[in-house]
Design a protein around this motif. Sequence first.
Motif, PDB file in Angstrom:
ATOM      1  N   HIS A 156       0.835  -1.199   0.000  1.00 26.16           N
ATOM      2  CA  HIS A 156       0.000   0.000   0.000  1.00 26.16           C
ATOM      3  C   HIS A 156       0.874   1.254   0.000  1.00 26.16           C
ATOM      4  CE1 HIS A 156      -3.771   2.152   0.787  1.00 26.16           C
ATOM      5  NE2 HIS A 156      -3.052   2.927   1.591  1.00 26.16           N
ATOM      6  N   VAL A 157       1.908   1.279   0.819  1.00 24.78           N
ATOM      7  CA  VAL A 157       2.799   2.445   0.886  1.00 24.78           C
ATOM      8  C   VAL A 157       3.603   2.571  -0.401  1.00 24.78           C
ATOM      9  CG1 VAL A 157       4.778   3.415   2.112  1.00 24.78           C
ATOM     10  CG2 VAL A 157       2.864   2.476   3.392  1.00 24.78           C
ATOM     11  N   GLU A 158       4.025   1.462  -0.982  1.00 25.23           N
ATOM     12  CA  GLU A 158       4.731   1.521  -2.265  1.00 25.23           C
ATOM     13  C   GLU A 158       3.819   2.069  -3.366  1.00 25.23           C
ATOM     14  OE1 GLU A 158       7.757  -2.287  -1.873  1.00 25.23           O
ATOM     15  OE2 GLU A 158       5.824  -2.541  -2.831  1.00 25.23           O
ATOM     16  N   THR A 159       2.550   1.725  -3.290  1.00 29.37           N
ATOM     17  CA  THR A 159       1.596   2.142  -4.315  1.00 29.37           C
ATOM     18  C   THR A 159       1.219   3.612  -4.183  1.00 29.37           C
ATOM     19  OG1 THR A 159       0.708  -0.093  -4.432  1.00 29.37           O
ATOM     20  CG2 THR A 159      -0.655   1.651  -5.346  1.00 29.37           C
ATOM     21  N   TYR A 160       0.908   4.056  -2.970  1.00 33.56           N
ATOM     22  CA  TYR A 160       0.414   5.417  -2.769  1.00 33.56           C
ATOM     23  C   TYR A 160       1.427   6.363  -2.133  1.00 33.56           C
ATOM     24  CZ  TYR A 160      -4.254   3.570  -3.707  1.00 33.56           C
ATOM     25  OH  TYR A 160      -5.347   2.987  -4.286  1.00 33.56           O
ATOM     26  N   GLY A 161       2.407   5.832  -1.425  1.00 32.84           N
ATOM     27  CA  GLY A 161       3.327   6.675  -0.677  1.00 32.84           C
ATOM     28  C   GLY A 161       2.757   6.975   0.700  1.00 32.84           C
ATOM     29  N   LEU A 162       3.611   7.433   1.604  1.00 32.42           N
ATOM     30  CA  LEU A 162       3.177   7.772   2.965  1.00 32.42           C
ATOM     31  C   LEU A 162       4.158   8.788   3.538  1.00 32.42           C
ATOM     32  CD1 LEU A 162       1.157   7.053   5.283  1.00 32.42           C
ATOM     33  CD2 LEU A 162       2.860   5.425   6.082  1.00 32.42           C
ATOM     34  N   ASN A 163       3.637   9.840   4.131  1.00 31.01           N
ATOM     35  CA  ASN A 163       4.437  10.920   4.704  1.00 31.01           C
ATOM     36  C   ASN A 163       5.404  11.474   3.658  1.00 31.01           C
ATOM     37  OD1 ASN A 163       3.047  10.516   7.112  1.00 31.01           O
ATOM     38  ND2 ASN A 163       4.589   9.119   7.909  1.00 31.01           N
ATOM     39  N   ALA A 164       6.712  11.437   3.918  1.00 31.19           N
ATOM     40  CA  ALA A 164       7.690  12.002   2.976  1.00 31.19           C
ATOM     41  C   ALA A 164       7.993  11.061   1.816  1.00 31.19           C
ATOM     42  CB  ALA A 164       8.988  12.334   3.710  1.00 31.19           C
ATOM     43  N   MET A 165       7.592   9.810   1.929  1.00 29.48           N
ATOM     44  CA  MET A 165       7.862   8.853   0.858  1.00 29.48           C
ATOM     45  C   MET A 165       6.800   8.982  -0.228  1.00 29.48           C
ATOM     46  SD  MET A 165       8.160   4.757   1.066  1.00 29.48           S
ATOM     47  CE  MET A 165       7.723   3.796  -0.357  1.00 29.48           C
ATOM     48  N   GLU A 206       6.349  -6.380  -9.254  1.00 31.93           N
ATOM     49  CA  GLU A 206       7.600  -5.939  -8.630  1.00 31.93           C
ATOM     50  C   GLU A 206       7.353  -5.346  -7.248  1.00 31.93           C
ATOM     51  OE1 GLU A 206      10.127  -4.816 -12.660  1.00 31.93           O
ATOM     52  OE2 GLU A 206       8.898  -3.274 -11.694  1.00 31.93           O
ATOM     53  N   ARG A 207       6.246  -4.629  -7.073  1.00 30.02           N
ATOM     54  CA  ARG A 207       5.934  -4.080  -5.745  1.00 30.02           C
ATOM     55  C   ARG A 207       5.657  -5.181  -4.738  1.00 30.02           C
ATOM     56  NH1 ARG A 207       1.322  -0.225  -7.134  1.00 30.02           N
ATOM     57  NH2 ARG A 207       1.621  -1.051  -9.206  1.00 30.02           N
ATOM     58  N   TRP A 208       4.970  -6.250  -5.168  1.00 34.64           N
ATOM     59  CA  TRP A 208       4.741  -7.364  -4.244  1.00 34.64           C
ATOM     60  C   TRP A 208       6.065  -8.065  -3.915  1.00 34.64           C
ATOM     61  CZ3 TRP A 208       0.800  -7.679  -1.271  1.00 34.64           C
ATOM     62  CH2 TRP A 208      -0.454  -7.242  -1.670  1.00 34.64           C
ATOM     63  N   GLN A 209       6.947  -8.170  -4.890  1.00 26.26           N
ATOM     64  CA  GLN A 209       8.242  -8.791  -4.634  1.00 26.26           C
ATOM     65  C   GLN A 209       9.067  -7.958  -3.654  1.00 26.26           C
ATOM     66  OE1 GLN A 209      10.089  -9.379  -8.443  1.00 26.26           O
ATOM     67  NE2 GLN A 209       8.868 -11.181  -8.917  1.00 26.26           N
ATOM     68  N   VAL A 210       9.072  -6.646  -3.831  1.00 27.44           N
ATOM     69  CA  VAL A 210       9.812  -5.776  -2.913  1.00 27.44           C
ATOM     70  C   VAL A 210       9.197  -5.843  -1.522  1.00 27.44           C
ATOM     71  CG1 VAL A 210      10.410  -3.375  -2.416  1.00 27.44           C
ATOM     72  CG2 VAL A 210      10.703  -4.271  -4.714  1.00 27.44           C
ATOM     73  N   ALA A 211       7.883  -5.919  -1.437  1.00 21.27           N
ATOM     74  CA  ALA A 211       7.225  -6.031  -0.133  1.00 21.27           C
ATOM     75  C   ALA A 211       7.648  -7.312   0.578  1.00 21.27           C
ATOM     76  CB  ALA A 211       5.706  -5.987  -0.306  1.00 21.27           C
ATOM     77  N   ALA A 212       7.747  -8.410  -0.162  1.00 18.20           N
ATOM     78  CA  ALA A 212       8.213  -9.667   0.449  1.00 18.20           C
ATOM     79  C   ALA A 212       9.667  -9.540   0.899  1.00 18.20           C
ATOM     80  CB  ALA A 212       8.063 -10.806  -0.559  1.00 18.20           C
TER      81      ALA A 212
END
Length: 181
Positions: A146-155, A166-172
Amino acid sequence: MKKVYTLAVLMGLSSLLFSCQDKLKPNYQFFPNMYESAGYETYSESGAFKNGKEGQLPVQGSIKRGFVPYEIPNTPAGYLASKSITTSPLDSTAVDSEKAKELFEIYCAICHGEKGDGKGNLSKREKFLGVPSYADRDVSIGSIYHVETYGLNAMGSHANQLSQTERWQVAAYVLKLKSEL
């Protein structure tokens, strides 16, 4: 004898050069639009579209081929809902840990550090302060995605740089780093 050959060559070349030119009969232009194209003004009205003003929009509710919609909204409630996702939709054969590590080092390690301890080059140089360590965070694979998809705070969002797989792979990979801290 040399002068005769030289004179003959010069006469032959000059006749070749001037014989192809006929000012009374111009050459034909095949595909004249390629030579004299019509100029269009950027963002101007065009007869190529139905109403003449804007381009065609996709049909309501259509999605591109191969795209799987992410239904959780970009809200604080959506972030909390994403924490309940504890499994990746990828099967174990689709997760490439080497590729995930490579992607993490390209996109994430500059801030989060190669070990996920929050001590990346940008936080060491104090360009970004308060980059969290994964050990201190209560995260699941769904909240990381979720954070990779939308971002959070300064990210910011990484949805444009990384595909869904790729986002699911990085999350794992992030969960793997969290377990090692």
